[in-house]
Write an enzyme that holds these catalytic residues in place. Structure first.
Site, short mmCIF file in Angstrom:
data_model
loop_
_atom_site.label_atom_id
_atom_site.label_comp_id
_atom_site.label_asym_id
_atom_site.label_seq_id
_atom_site.Cartn_x
_atom_site.Cartn_y
_atom_site.Cartn_z
N ASP A 259 3.84 14.23 5.93
CA ASP A 259 2.63 13.89 6.67
C ASP A 259 3.12 13.37 8.03
O ASP A 259 4.32 13.13 8.21
CB ASP A 259 1.87 12.79 5.90
CG ASP A 259 0.68 12.27 6.66
OD1 ASP A 259 -0.09 13.09 7.19
OD2 ASP A 259 0.52 11.03 6.74
N ASP B 14 0.76 11.15 10.66
CA ASP B 14 0.15 9.89 11.09
C ASP B 14 0.43 8.76 10.11
O ASP B 14 0.12 8.86 8.93
CB ASP B 14 -1.37 10.08 11.25
CG ASP B 14 -1.70 11.03 12.38
OD1 ASP B 14 -1.34 10.72 13.52
OD2 ASP B 14 -2.31 12.08 12.11
#
Length: 237
Positions: free
Chosen positions: A21, A23
């Site tokens: 991922d 963020d």
């Protein structure tokens, strides 16, 4: 003192590919999202709470805008909210910084020949803003999947499609169980599990512990990750 949480060694299965991922995991952008959202809420006397935020992390851009406006009763359409947010992101996102341990781990995996990719809910436009000062770092990944812009991604996290699409774009198209996901959000943990993948979560300290209990491994920082637990090449001494 690390707050690493691990189970029995037999709970970890060897993997060949890693999916990250972005963020809150590779970049510190979650705090920037919070700041921008609160600035939008301020004129209406609304507070963007952590309880709401943790339910949104990992969702697509439109899903986030739609839920925020409805949950907080903002007199804005989702599209209007997105326009306001986009202007604030242009100012805030270029200042994003790499999270602790991210550069070391990614460079290590790349050097050792482990296929790596990014699966982010961010749109291409948002991704470009956040990564403009980190182009060399993100060039280390084989590919980037931008969930909010990619037509093959049928739903935001906790829907598993973003991770399945990401895995399918490696040249050797590994089975999901051979992929290890790195996440920071409960929605991402759920998505990875639905995709049939193991998942290492590095949650914000404010995230309720019960929301990350389903993760294969919970760490306080990427600095604490030991690649050999999942059959990946260990760090050189």
């Amino acid at each position: 003192m690390s707050s690493t949480k691990i189970g029995k060694m037999t709970e970890f299965k060897n993997v060949t590919h890693c999916i990250f991922d972005m963020d809150g995991l590779l970049l510190n952008t979650e705090s920037l999202y919070t700041r921008a959202t609160q600035e939008i809420c301020d004129p209406y006397g609304k507070t963007y709470t952590w309880q709401l935020k943790q339910t949104l992390m990992g969702m697509s851009t439109y899903e986030v805008a739609n839920k925020i406006t409805k949950e907080l009763g903002l007199p804005l359409s989702a599209e209007e909210y997105q326009e306001l947010a986009a202007e604030k992101y242009k100012v805030l996102f270029p200042g994003s910084q790499l999270m602790p341990g991210a550069e070391k781990l990614v460079k290590h995996l790349k050097q050792k020949g482990v296929p790596i990719a990014v699966a982010t809910s961010s749109s291409i436009e948002s991704y470009n803003l956040k990564t403009q000062n980190h182009k060399e770092f993100f060039a280390l990944f084989h590919h980037i999947v931008n969930g909010s812009s990619d037509p093959e991604v049928t739903g935001g996290k906790p829907d598993p499609s973003i991770f399945l699409v990401c895995a399918s774009r490696f040249p050797d198209k590994p089975s999901p169980h051979m992929c290890l996901v790195f996440e920071d959000a409960p929605n991402g943990v759920t998505a990875a599990k639905k995709a049939g993948m193991q998942v290492v979560v590095v949650p914000d300290p404010h995230v309720s512990k019960d929301l990350t209990e389903g993760a294969t491994l919970c760490l306080s920082s990427l600095e604490d990750f030991k690649p050999e637990l999942f059959g990946l090449p260990p760090y050189d001494e």
